[in-house]
Design an enzyme around this catalytic site. Structure first.
Site, PDB file in Angstrom:
ATOM      1  N   GLU A  45      -2.459  -8.849   3.014  1.00  0.00           N
ATOM      2  CA  GLU A  45      -2.791  -9.371   4.350  1.00  0.00           C
ATOM      3  C   GLU A  45      -4.287  -9.311   4.637  1.00  0.00           C
ATOM      4  OE1 GLU A  45      -2.365  -4.970   5.128  1.00  0.00           O
ATOM      5  OE2 GLU A  45      -1.505  -6.446   3.761  1.00  0.00           O
ATOM      6  N   CYS A  70       0.837  -1.197   0.000  1.00  0.00           N
ATOM      7  CA  CYS A  70       0.000   0.000   0.000  1.00  0.00           C
ATOM      8  C   CYS A  70       0.877   1.253   0.000  1.00  0.00           C
ATOM      9  CB  CYS A  70      -0.991  -0.023   1.170  1.00  0.00           C
ATOM     10  SG  CYS A  70      -2.337   1.175   0.981  1.00  0.00           S
ATOM     11  N   HIS A 108      -3.851  -4.671  -0.230  1.00  0.00           N
ATOM     12  CA  HIS A 108      -3.412  -5.259   1.036  1.00  0.00           C
ATOM     13  C   HIS A 108      -3.467  -6.781   0.944  1.00  0.00           C
ATOM     14  CE1 HIS A 108      -3.108  -1.682   3.628  1.00  0.00           C
ATOM     15  NE2 HIS A 108      -4.053  -1.184   2.845  1.00  0.00           N
TER      16      HIS A 108
END
EC number: 4.3.2.10
Length: 205
Positions: free
Chosen positions: A183, A79, A181
């Site tokens: 994650e 990001c 993202h």
């Protein structure tokens, strides 16, 4: 050991949780020696380009990160962390970046059908193969951002369509970036992190 670089830029807990989920030893640290001896580095980030670069400088990490990358340690920016890989950002004020990848971080042009920030799930279009792109064509990942990396096509591995073509994954040599993202992108995102870790382990021998 994978080091998640600590510079108070957010989303570190989720990144560490994702690494733990795939069984990877990782540590959140701003310790210069640990960064320089890591198998791989992850530069996360949520926030503004100028503030992030100011904090990296305040902690003396800009030169350390550059030394680590020059020494061959792979780096993944996530990001804002990907945006910082460029030569400069135009958020609020012109700010010099880490300059690993040629380009400028610019604001996404707002349109009625495409509000800014760009937030939510978007599918990836793979533009060229890299160590991280296998199996990603058409897969959806989670974005939250108002700025994009305006970089030459040669460095764009995957893109998303959002009023303009948004570079979603970029790389040059062993420096990689994900605008979304991973994650927060389910199994697809975990797979990208796994590929990066495998790359780091291979590089470390």
């Amino acid at each position: 050991m994978i080091i998640v670089i600590d510079y108070d830029a957010g989303n570190t807990a989720n990144v560490l949780r994702a690494l733990d989920k795939i069984g990877v030893r990782a540590e959140l640290s701003s310790d210069k020696e640990k960064i320089l001896t890591a198998d791989g580095l992850i530069l996360p980030g949520v926030g503004a380009y100028p503030a992030a670069m100011a904090e990296l400088k305040r902690r003396g990490l800009v030169s350390v990160i550059k030394k680590a990358v020059t020494g061959g340690i792979p780096l993944l920016g996530i990001c804002l962390g990907m945006q910082l890989l460029t030569e400069k950002g135009l958020e609020h004020e012109e700010t010099a970046g880490l300059a690993f990848i040629p380009g400028v971080c610019r604001e996404i042009p707002a349109e009625e059908a495409y509000p800014v920030p760009h937030m939510g799930w978007n599918s990836l279009a793979v533009k060229q193969e890299s160590s991280l792109t296998a199996g990603l064509q058409g897969r959806a990942v989670y974005f939250v951002h108002s700025y994009f990396t305006d970089v030459p096509e040669a460095y764009i591995d995957a893109a998303a369509d959002y009023s303009i073509e948004i570079p979603a994954m970029i790389h040059k040599n062993h420096v990689y970036g994900a605008q979304f993202h991973p994650e927060k992108s389910g199994d697809t995102g975990l797979g990208i992190i796994e590929k990066f870790v495998a790359l780091c382990q291979k590089s470390a021998g």
